[in-house]
Write an enzyme that holds these catalytic residues in place. Structure first.
Site, mmCIF file in Angstrom:
data_model
loop_
_atom_site.group_PDB
_atom_site.id
_atom_site.type_symbol
_atom_site.label_atom_id
_atom_site.label_comp_id
_atom_site.label_asym_id
_atom_site.label_seq_id
_atom_site.Cartn_x
_atom_site.Cartn_y
_atom_site.Cartn_z
ATOM 1 N N HIS A 25 13.051 -31.532 -33.283
ATOM 2 C CA HIS A 25 12.556 -31.851 -31.910
ATOM 3 C C HIS A 25 12.322 -32.980 -31.829
ATOM 4 C CE1 HIS A 25 10.603 -29.889 -28.601
ATOM 5 N NE2 HIS A 25 9.603 -30.548 -28.776
ATOM 6 N N LYS A 170 10.748 -27.796 -20.112
ATOM 7 C CA LYS A 170 10.162 -29.005 -20.200
ATOM 8 C C LYS A 170 11.127 -29.853 -21.017
ATOM 9 C CE LYS A 170 6.323 -31.020 -22.452
ATOM 10 N NZ LYS A 170 4.805 -31.218 -22.491
ATOM 11 N N LYS A 172 11.826 -33.367 -22.633
ATOM 12 C CA LYS A 172 11.220 -34.772 -23.059
ATOM 13 C C LYS A 172 12.058 -36.171 -23.024
ATOM 14 C CE LYS A 172 7.787 -34.174 -25.370
ATOM 15 N NZ LYS A 172 6.334 -34.311 -25.220
ATOM 16 N N ASP A 201 8.564 -34.914 -19.268
ATOM 17 C CA ASP A 201 7.357 -35.416 -19.770
ATOM 18 C C ASP A 201 7.862 -36.630 -20.593
ATOM 19 O OD1 ASP A 201 5.260 -35.800 -21.464
ATOM 20 O OD2 ASP A 201 4.900 -34.242 -22.594
ATOM 21 N N GLU A 227 5.383 -34.945 -15.833
ATOM 22 C CA GLU A 227 4.167 -35.048 -17.083
ATOM 23 C C GLU A 227 4.037 -36.480 -17.442
ATOM 24 O OE1 GLU A 227 4.256 -32.024 -19.666
ATOM 25 O OE2 GLU A 227 2.709 -33.035 -21.201
ATOM 26 N N ASP A 252 -1.448 -35.734 -19.110
ATOM 27 C CA ASP A 252 -1.658 -35.170 -20.357
ATOM 28 C C ASP A 252 -2.428 -36.214 -21.250
ATOM 29 O OD1 ASP A 252 -1.281 -33.834 -22.493
ATOM 30 O OD2 ASP A 252 0.759 -34.087 -22.803
ATOM 31 N N LYS A 276 -4.834 -29.160 -23.570
ATOM 32 C CA LYS A 276 -4.248 -28.934 -25.003
ATOM 33 C C LYS A 276 -5.650 -28.827 -25.792
ATOM 34 C CE LYS A 276 -0.313 -32.231 -25.495
ATOM 35 N NZ LYS A 276 0.519 -31.631 -24.750
ATOM 36 N N GLU A 330 2.590 -23.765 -21.719
ATOM 37 C CA GLU A 330 4.011 -23.997 -22.690
ATOM 38 C C GLU A 330 3.466 -23.733 -24.202
ATOM 39 O OE1 GLU A 330 4.636 -28.262 -22.375
ATOM 40 O OE2 GLU A 330 2.529 -28.760 -23.354
HETATM 41 C C1 MUC Z 1 3.261 -33.135 -25.362
HETATM 42 O O1 MUC Z 1 3.118 -34.376 -24.973
HETATM 43 O O2 MUC Z 1 3.112 -32.533 -24.199
HETATM 44 C C2 MUC Z 1 4.392 -30.590 -26.009
HETATM 45 C C3 MUC Z 1 5.707 -29.920 -26.007
HETATM 46 C C4 MUC Z 1 6.627 -30.952 -26.590
HETATM 47 O O3 MUC Z 1 7.686 -30.911 -26.948
HETATM 48 O O4 MUC Z 1 5.698 -31.749 -26.961
HETATM 49 C C5 MUC Z 1 4.451 -31.547 -26.570
HETATM 50 C C6 MUC Z 1 3.445 -32.684 -26.706
HETATM 51 MG MG MG Z 2 2.732 -34.187 -22.710
#
Ligand code: MUC
Ligand code: MG
Length: 376
Positions: A25, A170, A172, A201, A227, A252, A276, A330
């Site tokens: 990941h 989502k 990254k 994000d 995000e 976040d 979270k 999520e």
């Molecule tokens: C985040 O910053 O949101 C949540 C899903 C993912 O892939 O990373 C996290 C952290």
């Molecule tokens: Mg995030």
């Protein structure tokens, strides 16, 4: 009448697990191949045991804490606050946590969740009942892709749609060159052609100018949510992005406490708050943060730190007991793990995850799997 259970906290144990992922990941600054989890167990004198997880997304890059720092904080400072007290004194114990440890909310969350689990199990009720009861029994789940090249991202999305019915994804961002990074996402959005919702994000990695330069192309490509594109403490820029792009912004890293949420409200810095339960310090602080957002008319998303089964179940009980969590979730962490370490799994189907039955969090540890994943 049956005798009241003995709620005295007798012992708190911690162990670090390294649970392999189904695929690497990629985060903005590191790539994880396993998720480190601090498994906290709170043992009551009556024999009941409650579980909680100390989890950060991949490592200390996200918020400064790691499983190693959490273990020291729990063993040396938080456990002595809990031992000898009744678990029903949870609110008082959390106040006393604040007297011995500043911040370190991920570590506190692991204990908050383990205490909720122990208390609910002792009473024979699910954790959601300690939070007001289930306002719903399932929640939509967005699947998060790590930083992935197009040729891997598209098949992963197709597979997830076919197998689990996810309706939004989502993506990254924030690693490497922003122009290349943006091009990758624009191309991906083009390939998927509006069939599913796409969010990004950036994990606070872009500065103001980078964000203002690249976000319009992402808006144009149909990205439905931005995000945390820019640094956590720069609410003015977040507000500017919210105003200028016309795409909803989710805070976040900017919101790690109820007072952070209040600051976002005051600055009108975002449309959605990512809740979270880990970064907020547990279920009680999450309830308070959701209340701040709700009072201001902001949406709340059931976010994740890629928790394992216990941490995800805790966030699920919270999300289902909190109507203010009205922007999906999520909560996909357990699906990213190659193998579970509980005897039963949370149920994912039709793009949703369903509340488990049974007392406490509704899951039991699988002793053999726990030993296998325990770090030497
Ligand atoms: C985040 O910053 O949101 C949540 C899903 C993912 O892939 O990373 C996290 C952290
Ligand atoms: Mg995030």
């Amino acid at each position: 009448m049956p005798a009241a259970p003995d709620l005295t906290i007798e012992r708190v144990d911690t162990r670090i697990l390294d649970v392999p992922l189904i695929r690497p990941h990629g985060f903005a600054t590191m790539t994880a191949t396993a998720q480190p989890i601090l498994l906290v167990s709170v043992h009551l004198a009556g024999g009941v045991v409650g579980y909680g997880e100390g989890v950060v997304p991949g490592g200390p890059w996200w918020g400064g804490e790691s499983v190693e720092t959490m273990k020291v904080i729990v063993d040396r400072y938080l456990a002595p606050v809990m031992v000898g007290r009744e678990v029903s004194d949870l609110a008082g114990i959390l106040v006393d946590f604040g007297k011995v440890v500043a911040n370190d909310r991920f570590a506190k969350a692991s204990c908050d969740v383990a205490m909720h689990d122990a208390w609910a199990r002792a009473l024979g009720i699910p954790v959601r009942d300690l939070l007001g009861g289930a306002a719903r029994d399932s929640i939509e789940v967005t699947w998060a892709l790590g930083v992935l090249p197009l040729e891997k991202a598209v098949p992963e999305i197709e597979e997830r749609i076919a197998e689990f019915g996810h309706r939004s994804f989502k993506l990254k961002m924030g690693s490497g060159d922003p122009t290349v990074d943006t091009g990758r996402i624009v191309q991906l959005a083009g390939e998927l052609d509006g069939r599913v919702g796409l969010r990004i994000d950036v994990n606070a990695r872009w500065d103001r100018m980078t964000a203002l330069r690249h976000l319009p192309a992402l808006a144009e490509a149909g990205i439905e949510l931005f995000e945390q594109p820019t640094p956590a403490d720069d609410l003015a820029t977040l507000r500017e992005i919210t105003r200028r792009t016309g795409v909803p912004v989710m805070a976040d890293e900017s919101v790690c406490s109820p007072s952070d949420a209040l600051a976002v409200v005051r600055e009108e810095a975002a449309d959605v708050i990512a809740l979270k339960t880990t970064k907020l310090g547990g279920l009680r602080e999450s309830v308070k943060t959701a209340a701040v957002a709700e009072a201001a008319g902001l949406a709340c998303h059931g976010a994740t730190s890629l928790e394992g089964p216990f941490g995800t179940a805790a966030s699920l009980h919270f999300a289902c007991a909190t109507p203010a969590v009205n922007f999906g979730s999520e909560l996909f962490g357990p699906m990213l793990l190659k193998e579970s370490y509980t005897t039963t799994d949370l149920v994912y189907a039709d793009g949703r995850v369903t509340l488990p039955e049974g007392p406490g969090l509704g899951l039991e540890p699988d002793a053999a799997a726990v030993s296998r994943f325990t770090r030497d």
